[in-house]
Design a protein around this motif. Structure first.
Motif, PDB file in Angstrom:
ATOM      1  N   GLU A   1       0.818  -1.220   0.000  1.00 30.59           N
ATOM      2  CA  GLU A   1       0.000   0.000   0.000  1.00 30.59           C
ATOM      3  C   GLU A   1       0.847   1.264   0.000  1.00 30.59           C
ATOM      4  O   GLU A   1       0.427   2.295  -0.513  1.00 30.59           O
ATOM      5  CB  GLU A   1      -0.933   0.015   1.214  1.00 30.59           C
ATOM      6  N   ALA A   2       2.040   1.202   0.581  1.00 31.60           N
ATOM      7  CA  ALA A   2       2.925   2.366   0.684  1.00 31.60           C
ATOM      8  C   ALA A   2       3.747   2.614  -0.577  1.00 31.60           C
ATOM      9  O   ALA A   2       4.508   3.582  -0.634  1.00 31.60           O
ATOM     10  CB  ALA A   2       3.870   2.181   1.874  1.00 31.60           C
ATOM     11  N   MET A   3       3.589   1.763  -1.595  1.00 30.37           N
ATOM     12  CA  MET A   3       4.375   1.922  -2.813  1.00 30.37           C
ATOM     13  C   MET A   3       3.952   3.195  -3.562  1.00 30.37           C
ATOM     14  O   MET A   3       2.756   3.376  -3.829  1.00 30.37           O
ATOM     15  CB  MET A   3       4.193   0.709  -3.729  1.00 30.37           C
ATOM     16  N   PRO A   4       4.907   4.064  -3.900  1.00 32.06           N
ATOM     17  CA  PRO A   4       4.557   5.277  -4.647  1.00 32.06           C
ATOM     18  C   PRO A   4       3.956   4.935  -6.019  1.00 32.06           C
ATOM     19  O   PRO A   4       4.367   3.971  -6.660  1.00 32.06           O
ATOM     20  CB  PRO A   4       5.905   5.992  -4.823  1.00 32.06           C
ATOM     21  N   ASP A   5       3.002   5.713  -6.432  1.00 31.38           N
ATOM     22  CA  ASP A   5       2.374   5.577  -7.754  1.00 31.38           C
ATOM     23  C   ASP A   5       1.796   4.180  -7.991  1.00 31.38           C
ATOM     24  O   ASP A   5       1.791   3.680  -9.122  1.00 31.38           O
ATOM     25  CB  ASP A   5       3.357   5.927  -8.875  1.00 31.38           C
TER      26      ASP A   5
ATOM     27  N   ALA B   1       6.081  -1.504 -14.662  1.00 37.54           N
ATOM     28  CA  ALA B   1       5.249  -1.481 -13.452  1.00 37.54           C
ATOM     29  C   ALA B   1       5.628  -2.645 -12.533  1.00 37.54           C
ATOM     30  O   ALA B   1       5.689  -2.485 -11.310  1.00 37.54           O
ATOM     31  CB  ALA B   1       3.769  -1.545 -13.821  1.00 37.54           C
ATOM     32  N   ALA B   2       5.904  -3.803 -13.115  1.00 33.65           N
ATOM     33  CA  ALA B   2       6.333  -4.959 -12.317  1.00 33.65           C
ATOM     34  C   ALA B   2       7.694  -4.685 -11.674  1.00 33.65           C
ATOM     35  O   ALA B   2       7.928  -5.057 -10.516  1.00 33.65           O
ATOM     36  CB  ALA B   2       6.387  -6.199 -13.198  1.00 33.65           C
ATOM     37  N   ALA B   3       8.577  -4.028 -12.388  1.00 37.13           N
ATOM     38  CA  ALA B   3       9.900  -3.710 -11.842  1.00 37.13           C
ATOM     39  C   ALA B   3       9.801  -2.774 -10.642  1.00 37.13           C
ATOM     40  O   ALA B   3      10.630  -2.847  -9.720  1.00 37.13           O
ATOM     41  CB  ALA B   3      10.777  -3.094 -12.926  1.00 37.13           C
ATOM     42  N   GLN B   4       8.793  -1.901 -10.616  1.00 34.27           N
ATOM     43  CA  GLN B   4       8.587  -1.032  -9.451  1.00 34.27           C
ATOM     44  C   GLN B   4       8.260  -1.854  -8.207  1.00 34.27           C
ATOM     45  O   GLN B   4       8.707  -1.538  -7.105  1.00 34.27           O
ATOM     46  CB  GLN B   4       7.466  -0.037  -9.720  1.00 34.27           C
TER      47      GLN B   4
ATOM     48  N   SER C   1      11.461  -3.453  -6.941  1.00 33.18           N
ATOM     49  CA  SER C   1      12.282  -2.465  -6.221  1.00 33.18           C
ATOM     50  C   SER C   1      11.727  -2.147  -4.843  1.00 33.18           C
ATOM     51  O   SER C   1      12.482  -1.818  -3.921  1.00 33.18           O
ATOM     52  CB  SER C   1      12.372  -1.166  -7.028  1.00 33.18           C
ATOM     53  N   HIS C   2      10.425  -2.249  -4.697  1.00 33.97           N
ATOM     54  CA  HIS C   2       9.772  -1.899  -3.429  1.00 33.97           C
ATOM     55  C   HIS C   2       9.905  -3.012  -2.382  1.00 33.97           C
ATOM     56  O   HIS C   2       9.670  -2.778  -1.195  1.00 33.97           O
ATOM     57  CB  HIS C   2       8.301  -1.567  -3.698  1.00 33.97           C
TER      58      HIS C   2
END
Length: 135
Positions: free
Chosen positions: A16-20, A84-87, A90-91
């Motif tokens: 939930e805290a992931m940006p964008d 989007a999956a790579a984000q 990274s998170h």
């Protein structure tokens, strides 16, 4: 509260805290996909526990998966959903420790991206996040 529930909540809170973050279909909740078909679908998949010690009251090792699938419209290419999956990858970095209600949940390795799959009128790229918790 069940240990598995606390683990699930720690992982969900992190997502939930992931940006964008894209709109998210959480397990067993009502969700209407956006008209552009771009969203995340979440599955919490606990595995069997392991008994590491002889004593009856000693901690057990809990482990499992959090799968976050990037859903995207068909015929829109692969670059944007893969980014989007790579984000998500990274998170949830290797050895990230999430704390909740006295438990520590650790991400055990780099999340894995699966190949693009067709899912009805959409495509999806599953991101599999492995976790463990000694409790």
């Amino acid at each position: 509260m069940a240990i598995e529930t606390t683990i699930m909540e720690a992982l969900f809170e992190r997502l939930e805290a992931m940006p964008d973050r894209l709109p998210t279909a959480w397990p067993n909740t009502n969700f209407t996909p956006p008209t552009n078909n771009r969203f995340l679908r979440v599955q919490f998949i606990p595995n069997q526990t392991e008994r590491l010690f002889v004593g009856s009251n000693e901690p057990h090792l809990y482990y499992g998966l959090l799968q976050v699938s990037v859903m995207w419209g068909q015929n829109e290419g692969e670059t944007q959903p893969r980014n989007a999956a790579a984000q998500i990858v990274s998170h949830f970095p290797t050895d990230l420790r999430l704390q909740r209600d006295g438990l520590s949940v650790r991400i055990t390795k780099r999340p894995a991206l699966a190949d693009l799959m067709i899912d009805g009128s959409r495509v999806q790229i599953p991101v599999t996040i492995e976790w463990e918790c000694l409790a």
